[in-house]
Structure formats: structure tokens, C-alpha cells
Write an enzyme that holds these catalytic residues in place. Structure first.
Site, PDB file in Angstrom:
ATOM      1  N   GLU A   3      51.360  17.920  20.294  1.00  0.00           N
ATOM      2  CA  GLU A   3      52.428  16.968  20.608  1.00  0.00           C
ATOM      3  C   GLU A   3      52.815  17.010  22.086  1.00  0.00           C
ATOM      4  O   GLU A   3      52.913  18.080  22.676  1.00  0.00           O
ATOM      5  CB  GLU A   3      53.635  17.342  19.733  1.00  0.00           C
ATOM      6  CG  GLU A   3      54.907  16.652  20.086  1.00  0.00           C
ATOM      7  CD  GLU A   3      56.058  17.153  19.216  1.00  0.00           C
ATOM      8  OE1 GLU A   3      55.815  17.709  18.126  1.00  0.00           O
ATOM      9  OE2 GLU A   3      57.207  16.998  19.644  1.00  0.00           O
ATOM     10  N   ASP A  27      53.834  21.777  19.714  1.00  0.00           N
ATOM     11  CA  ASP A  27      54.540  20.902  20.654  1.00  0.00           C
ATOM     12  C   ASP A  27      54.441  21.490  22.063  1.00  0.00           C
ATOM     13  O   ASP A  27      54.990  22.562  22.330  1.00  0.00           O
ATOM     14  CB  ASP A  27      56.021  20.811  20.225  1.00  0.00           C
ATOM     15  CG  ASP A  27      56.802  19.786  21.011  1.00  0.00           C
ATOM     16  OD1 ASP A  27      56.247  19.211  21.969  1.00  0.00           O
ATOM     17  OD2 ASP A  27      57.981  19.554  20.665  1.00  0.00           O
ATOM     18  N   TRP A  82      61.768  21.098  30.617  1.00  0.00           N
ATOM     19  CA  TRP A  82      62.076  21.977  29.482  1.00  0.00           C
ATOM     20  C   TRP A  82      61.223  21.663  28.261  1.00  0.00           C
ATOM     21  O   TRP A  82      60.978  20.737  27.750  1.00  0.00           O
ATOM     22  CB  TRP A  82      63.551  21.906  29.063  1.00  0.00           C
ATOM     23  CG  TRP A  82      63.773  22.731  27.850  1.00  0.00           C
ATOM     24  CD1 TRP A  82      63.660  24.082  27.746  1.00  0.00           C
ATOM     25  CD2 TRP A  82      64.100  22.264  26.532  1.00  0.00           C
ATOM     26  NE1 TRP A  82      63.907  24.488  26.480  1.00  0.00           N
ATOM     27  CE2 TRP A  82      64.173  23.391  25.693  1.00  0.00           C
ATOM     28  CE3 TRP A  82      64.324  20.994  25.991  1.00  0.00           C
ATOM     29  CZ2 TRP A  82      64.460  23.323  24.338  1.00  0.00           C
ATOM     30  CZ3 TRP A  82      64.625  20.901  24.646  1.00  0.00           C
ATOM     31  CH2 TRP A  82      64.687  22.058  23.822  1.00  0.00           C
ATOM     32  N   HIS A  93      55.692  20.002  24.624  1.00  0.00           N
ATOM     33  CA  HIS A  93      56.973  19.621  25.219  1.00  0.00           C
ATOM     34  C   HIS A  93      56.856  19.114  26.658  1.00  0.00           C
ATOM     35  O   HIS A  93      57.628  19.517  27.535  1.00  0.00           O
ATOM     36  CB  HIS A  93      57.951  20.801  25.123  1.00  0.00           C
ATOM     37  CG  HIS A  93      59.290  20.397  24.611  1.00  0.00           C
ATOM     38  ND1 HIS A  93      60.323  20.088  25.439  1.00  0.00           N
ATOM     39  CD2 HIS A  93      59.754  20.208  23.348  1.00  0.00           C
ATOM     40  CE1 HIS A  93      61.371  19.743  24.718  1.00  0.00           C
ATOM     41  NE2 HIS A  93      61.056  19.798  23.448  1.00  0.00           N
ATOM     42  N   ARG A 145      54.837  23.179  12.214  1.00  0.00           N
ATOM     43  CA  ARG A 145      54.676  23.224  13.671  1.00  0.00           C
ATOM     44  C   ARG A 145      54.935  24.649  14.123  1.00  0.00           C
ATOM     45  O   ARG A 145      55.989  25.210  13.808  1.00  0.00           O
ATOM     46  CB  ARG A 145      55.688  22.277  14.327  1.00  0.00           C
ATOM     47  CG  ARG A 145      55.488  22.123  15.813  1.00  0.00           C
ATOM     48  CD  ARG A 145      56.694  21.474  16.465  1.00  0.00           C
ATOM     49  NE  ARG A 145      57.776  22.433  16.700  1.00  0.00           N
ATOM     50  CZ  ARG A 145      58.847  22.189  17.452  1.00  0.00           C
ATOM     51  NH1 ARG A 145      59.006  21.009  18.008  1.00  0.00           N
ATOM     52  NH2 ARG A 145      59.782  23.098  17.631  1.00  0.00           N
ATOM     53  N   GLU A 168      58.254  14.576  11.018  1.00  0.00           N
ATOM     54  CA  GLU A 168      58.910  15.846  11.359  1.00  0.00           C
ATOM     55  C   GLU A 168      60.214  15.933  10.560  1.00  0.00           C
ATOM     56  O   GLU A 168      60.982  14.978  10.504  1.00  0.00           O
ATOM     57  CB  GLU A 168      59.224  15.877  12.856  1.00  0.00           C
ATOM     58  CG  GLU A 168      59.917  17.151  13.287  1.00  0.00           C
ATOM     59  CD  GLU A 168      60.291  17.160  14.769  1.00  0.00           C
ATOM     60  OE1 GLU A 168      60.320  18.239  15.355  1.00  0.00           O
ATOM     61  OE2 GLU A 168      60.559  16.083  15.329  1.00  0.00           O
ATOM     62  N   ARG A 209      54.803   9.194  18.659  1.00  0.00           N
ATOM     63  CA  ARG A 209      55.840  10.112  18.169  1.00  0.00           C
ATOM     64  C   ARG A 209      57.191   9.767  18.768  1.00  0.00           C
ATOM     65  O   ARG A 209      57.923  10.616  19.270  1.00  0.00           O
ATOM     66  CB  ARG A 209      55.445  11.529  18.562  1.00  0.00           C
ATOM     67  CG  ARG A 209      55.468  12.466  17.402  1.00  0.00           C
ATOM     68  CD  ARG A 209      55.332  13.873  17.859  1.00  0.00           C
ATOM     69  NE  ARG A 209      56.618  14.453  18.146  1.00  0.00           N
ATOM     70  CZ  ARG A 209      57.537  14.736  17.242  1.00  0.00           C
ATOM     71  NH1 ARG A 209      57.300  14.498  15.965  1.00  0.00           N
ATOM     72  NH2 ARG A 209      58.689  15.257  17.587  1.00  0.00           N
ATOM     73  N   ASP A 261      68.816  17.190  15.937  1.00  0.00           N
ATOM     74  CA  ASP A 261      69.783  16.380  16.687  1.00  0.00           C
ATOM     75  C   ASP A 261      69.720  14.892  16.300  1.00  0.00           C
ATOM     76  O   ASP A 261      70.440  14.074  16.868  1.00  0.00           O
ATOM     77  CB  ASP A 261      69.645  16.564  18.204  1.00  0.00           C
ATOM     78  CG  ASP A 261      68.223  16.562  18.710  1.00  0.00           C
ATOM     79  OD1 ASP A 261      67.526  17.569  18.508  1.00  0.00           O
ATOM     80  OD2 ASP A 261      67.801  15.552  19.294  1.00  0.00           O
ATOM     81  N   TYR A 314      61.085  31.095  25.590  1.00  0.00           N
ATOM     82  CA  TYR A 314      60.566  29.734  25.439  1.00  0.00           C
ATOM     83  C   TYR A 314      60.040  29.512  24.024  1.00  0.00           C
ATOM     84  O   TYR A 314      59.357  30.349  23.463  1.00  0.00           O
ATOM     85  CB  TYR A 314      59.436  29.425  26.436  1.00  0.00           C
ATOM     86  CG  TYR A 314      58.759  28.145  26.049  1.00  0.00           C
ATOM     87  CD1 TYR A 314      59.452  26.943  26.157  1.00  0.00           C
ATOM     88  CD2 TYR A 314      57.497  28.132  25.475  1.00  0.00           C
ATOM     89  CE1 TYR A 314      58.893  25.765  25.732  1.00  0.00           C
ATOM     90  CE2 TYR A 314      56.923  26.955  25.052  1.00  0.00           C
ATOM     91  CZ  TYR A 314      57.633  25.770  25.183  1.00  0.00           C
ATOM     92  OH  TYR A 314      57.078  24.604  24.745  1.00  0.00           O
ATOM     93  N   GLU A 349      58.356  11.391  22.348  1.00  0.00           N
ATOM     94  CA  GLU A 349      59.788  11.489  22.035  1.00  0.00           C
ATOM     95  C   GLU A 349      60.681  11.108  23.218  1.00  0.00           C
ATOM     96  O   GLU A 349      61.878  10.930  23.046  1.00  0.00           O
ATOM     97  CB  GLU A 349      60.155  12.863  21.468  1.00  0.00           C
ATOM     98  CG  GLU A 349      60.142  13.987  22.465  1.00  0.00           C
ATOM     99  CD  GLU A 349      60.400  15.342  21.816  1.00  0.00           C
ATOM    100  OE1 GLU A 349      59.805  15.624  20.773  1.00  0.00           O
ATOM    101  OE2 GLU A 349      61.191  16.110  22.369  1.00  0.00           O
ATOM    102  N   ASN A 408      71.157  13.687  22.430  1.00  0.00           N
ATOM    103  CA  ASN A 408      71.488  15.088  22.672  1.00  0.00           C
ATOM    104  C   ASN A 408      71.913  15.359  24.121  1.00  0.00           C
ATOM    105  O   ASN A 408      71.130  15.148  25.041  1.00  0.00           O
ATOM    106  CB  ASN A 408      70.232  15.913  22.329  1.00  0.00           C
ATOM    107  CG  ASN A 408      70.541  17.332  21.945  1.00  0.00           C
ATOM    108  OD1 ASN A 408      71.695  17.747  21.972  1.00  0.00           O
ATOM    109  ND2 ASN A 408      69.501  18.084  21.582  1.00  0.00           N
TER     110      ASN A 408
HETATM  111  C1  GCO Z   1      60.869  18.044  18.619  1.00  0.00           C
HETATM  112  C2  GCO Z   1      61.578  18.144  19.909  1.00  0.00           C
HETATM  113  C3  GCO Z   1      62.986  18.564  19.921  1.00  0.00           C
HETATM  114  C4  GCO Z   1      63.622  18.068  21.200  1.00  0.00           C
HETATM  115  C5  GCO Z   1      65.031  17.676  20.989  1.00  0.00           C
HETATM  116  C6  GCO Z   1      65.669  17.110  22.228  1.00  0.00           C
HETATM  117  O1  GCO Z   1      59.673  17.890  18.669  1.00  0.00           O
HETATM  118  O2  GCO Z   1      61.519  18.057  17.598  1.00  0.00           O
HETATM  119  O3  GCO Z   1      60.768  18.446  20.975  1.00  0.00           O
HETATM  120  O4  GCO Z   1      63.171  19.906  19.702  1.00  0.00           O
HETATM  121  O5  GCO Z   1      63.514  18.983  22.231  1.00  0.00           O
HETATM  122  O6  GCO Z   1      65.076  16.738  19.964  1.00  0.00           O
HETATM  123  O7  GCO Z   1      66.924  16.623  21.961  1.00  0.00           O
HETATM  124 MG    MG Z   2      58.854  17.549  20.552  1.00  0.00          MG
END
Ligand code: GCO
Ligand code: MG
Length: 401
Positions: A235, A209, A401, A211, A148, A338, A282, A315, A162, A261, A38
Site C-alpha cells: 500500500e 503499508d 509520516w 505509508h 496488514r 480495510e 485505496r 479515524d 515506527y 489514501e 484526522n
Molecule cells: C491506513 C492508514 C492510516 C492513516 C490514518 C491517517 O492505511 O489505515 O495509513 O493509519 O495513517 O488514517 O489519518
Molecule cells: Mg495507509
């Protein structure tokens, strides 16, 4: 058998995908893979076309492990999201070829099914608690047993963006910018789950999540305050750079932890697994070098009572989602998958992939990965430059982010 050509197809049916097609000297035999990263699509495409393809032409596509090692170690420069996504796209296409040649689905090559479907969760995001609850209700009606939950953060100077869907194809030069603060976040999330448990009881599995945004002490507080609401997992509580910090947060709570991720290989998660600092790996199959690496991470994790929860956002293309489910069906330590529905237009370009039914994902019993690419349709949707959003604190400083 020999590799005769490698095509990279960059297409944007609603969002960008980088697809790989490996052709062989056996008439009609080819494999398809997903190499989407992405916001960095073109770097991966160039890596494959300009650097890896010349090395692979004439090689035997049956020798997946050798090709994997050759690209990872043999070319000296290794690791990182761009190279590992390129490698993943090639790896998945090679597994597709192997399956088609053998007349077997990839899950069968991986050891065969040990479950008939993969439990999956989808996203319920909303501007406020009521909107999140409405989305959960709709997802329960669609059969989901797990969701989620993410909520926009409002008040305290925040605009509420957010955690919500962003427009990755926005028209401006720069990516969309969001604002986030730890205080409001840490005060809001436990209240969200208190509200959701009061509304839905304990029959639905809830996930969240973070993040990669928290510091260790913030993550510890969140894990502890979420404990009464019995999440399936929290997560990505910490940034991926700070693996040693998981030792600090682990003791705070029995809320299960999922991480990964942004990992790009088994070496990124090894300590977390062997020290049992997380409960779910994950990682993203399409960003860690494909099925070959994912199967190894699963095997290492099994020995330490750690389960797998491969990333499955929009994505990742249907080919990447199919790779997830082939693994899910074949590994003993599967946790959860997911799952996000692609827009209908994606189906015009990529056919096949997982079948969703009543909270579970399954695959048709067909040879290979079970997907195909309609190259003519792909051409109708040319690449559009797009980025993930970025994030800042209220004082203007950069925030993950
Ligand atoms: C999730 C993710 C996504 C990512 C994205 C980045 O848990 O699915 O955090 O939303 O932010 O895949 O490209
Ligand atoms: Mg995530």
C-alpha cells in the site's frame, strides 16, 4: 422536499469525529454523514457550517448530483482534503435521505448487492516479529483471512516506534514525533514477510503499508524483494505528488500495488488507473467527496481491471465505514476492505454500521446508510485537540509520516 438545517456534530468518544446531520421539511426525515479529517476536524466543521450550509438551505436533498457539482464546481474553489471531506459528509447524508425516502438501503440504490459480504483485513502491528505473529494468530482466531503487518524499526539508531499504534491524544503541545530511516526499513520489511510466510504458510493474505515513504528506486526494491512472499498488495509506496513515478516502479515486480489514501478526487488517480499502474485504488470515501465520487472512480477503474480497496482506519467513523460497505456490496470490481474495530464508547454516539463476521463485512437490510447519531451522548465527549504523529530522519530533517 427541502433542506431545512445542517448540523455539524464534533465529538470525541476516544477519538475525534465530525458528523453531519441534514434535516428536511418532511417530518422525521434526516440523513447522517461522516466528515472526519484526522487532525483538521475544525477546518472541515467551519467549511460546512459557515460556507456550505447557507448555500444548501432550501435546496432539494434528492438532487445529489446537482448538489455535488454545485459545491465542487459552482463555488469556484475546489479540491483538497478539507473541502472534499466537507463535501463527502454532505454527500453521504444525502444518500441516507434518499434511501430512507425510498425505503431502500443505499447499496440497493447503487445497483443492488453483487456479493453477500465484503472480504476485509485488519491490522497486526508489533514491536518485533514475534509480536506481529502473535497479533496475526489472534486475528486468524477471530476469522480474518487477510491482515496488514507492520513492525517497529529498532537498532541502527531507531527507537522502534515506527509502524506502531500512536497516541493521537497525547498531552504535549506538539504531535508525537517518530524517527524513520529508509535503510533499516528496506532491510527489515522483506525479512518480516519471510518470517511470517515461514510461520503461517500461504493460506493467509498478507498486506503491508509503506505509508508514502519511499523514493521510486526504494519502492522498486521493496516490491521486488517482497515478490516471493506474495502480498495481497503493497500500500501507498510513493508520495501522492509523484504519480508519474509509478511508471518507473511498475516494471520491477509482480507484487500488486495499492495507492490512494491521500487522494481527494478522481482526477488524482485517473492516470494511475487508465495506464494500469496500480492494481487497487485505496482512496478514502470520506475524503474524496463521498459515495457519488467513489462510485464514479469504481466505474472508471472497472474498465481498466483495477479494483477498489477503500480506506477503513479507526479515524473513519462507523458512518464512513458503512458508506464503504454499501459501495463494496454494489460494485463489481471490489477488491478488499480495510477494517478496524472501534472502541465500545463510539457505539454510544453512533449506532449501526457494518457487521463483522468471520472475515467479512455485511449490512442490515434497512433503508438509508443504516446509522444514527445520539446527539446527547455526543455532547458528553467534547472535541479534544489532537494530531497525527510527525516524523523525522536521524539527522533531524522532516520525513513523511
Ligand atoms: C491506513 C492508514 C492510516 C492513516 C490514518 C491517517 O492505511 O489505515 O495509513 O493509519 O495513517 O488514517 O489519518
Ligand atoms: Mg495507509
Amino acid at each position: 422536499m427541502k433542506i431545512t438545517d445542517i448540523k455539524v456534530i464534533i465529538t470525541c468518544p476516544g477519538r475525534n469525529f465530525v458528523l453531519v446531520k441534514i434535516l428536511t421539511d418532511e417530518p422525521g426525515l434526516y440523513g447522517v454523514g461522516d466528515a472526519t479529517l484526522n487532525g483538521r476536524e475544525l477546518s472541515v466543521a467551519t467549511t460546512i457550517t459557515d460556507h456550505l450550509k447557507p448555500l444548501l438551505l432550501g435546496k432539494d436533498p434528492d438532487q445529489i448530483e446537482d448538489i455535488w457539482q454545485y459545491i465542487y464546481r459552482g463555488t469556484y474553489w475546489r479540491g483538497g482534503p478539507v473541502l472534499m471531506t466537507a463535501l463527502a459528509g454532505i454527500d453521504i447524508a444525502l444518500w441516507d435521505i434518499k434511501g430512507k425516502k425510498a425505503g431502500l438501503p443505499v447499496y440497493s440504490l447503487l445497483g443492488g448487492k453483487c456479493r453477500h459480504g465484503a472480504l476485509c483485513y485488519t491490522h497486526s502491528s508489533g514491536e518485533d516479529f514475534e509480536a506481529v505473529a502473535d497479533s496475526i494468530r489472534r486475528n486468524i482466531e477471530r476469522g480474518f483471512k487477510a491482515v496488514r503487518a507492520q513492525v517497529g524499526l529498532k537498532g541502527e539508531g531507531l527507537k522502534g516506534n515506527y509502524g506502531l499504534r500512536y497516541s493521537h491524544l497525547n498531552k504535549s503541545t506538539y504531535p508525537e514525533e517518530q524517527v524513520w530511516e529508509p535503510g533499516p526499513y528496506l532491510r527489515t520489511i522483506p525479512k518480516l514477510f519471510e518470517y511470517l510466510r515461514a510461520k503461517f504458510g500461504e493460506d493467509i493474505e498478507l498486506l503491508h503499508d509503506a505509508h508514502e515513504r519511499c523514493t521510486p528506486i526504494e519502492a522498486g526494491r521493496l516490491l521486488k524483494e517482497l515478490e516471493p512472499y506474495k502480498l495481497f498488495y503493497l500500500e501507498d509506496p510513493l508520495r501522492p505528488e509523484h504519480k508519474e513515478s509509478f511508471r518507473r516502479i511498475r516494471g520491477y515486480s509482480t507484487t500488486p500495488i495499492a495507492m490512494g489514501e491521500l487522494f481527494t478526487s478522481k482526477w488524482d488517480c485517473l492516470t494511475l488507473i487508465t495506464e494500469q499502474l496500480i492494481d487497487y485504488v485505496r482512496c478514502t470515501v470520506t475524503h474524496i467527496g463521498g459515495i457519488t465520487e467513489a462510485k464514479k472512480i469504481s466505474a472508471i477503474s472497472e474498465a481498466f481491471h483495477v479494483k477498489m480497496a477503500f480506506q477503513g482506519p479507526p479515524d473513519v467513523s462507523p458512518i464512513g465505514h458503512a458508506a464503504n460497505v454499501h459501495l463494496n456490496l454494489a460494485i463489481p470490481n471490489f477488491g478488499i476492505q480495510e477494517w478496524t474495530f472501534h472502541e465500545e464508547v463510539v457505539r454510544e454516539v453512533i449506532t449501526g454500521g457494518p457487521i463483522y463476521e468471520d472475515g467479512y463485512l455485511s449490512l442490515l437490510d434497512i433503508p438509508g446508510i443504516g446509522c444514527d447519531i445520539n446527539e446527547e451522548a455526543a455532547e458528553k465527549y467534547p472535541y479534544k485537540r489532537a494530531y497525527l504523529p510527525t516524523c523525522r530522519r536521524l539527522d533531524g530533517s522532516v520525513q513523511d509520516w
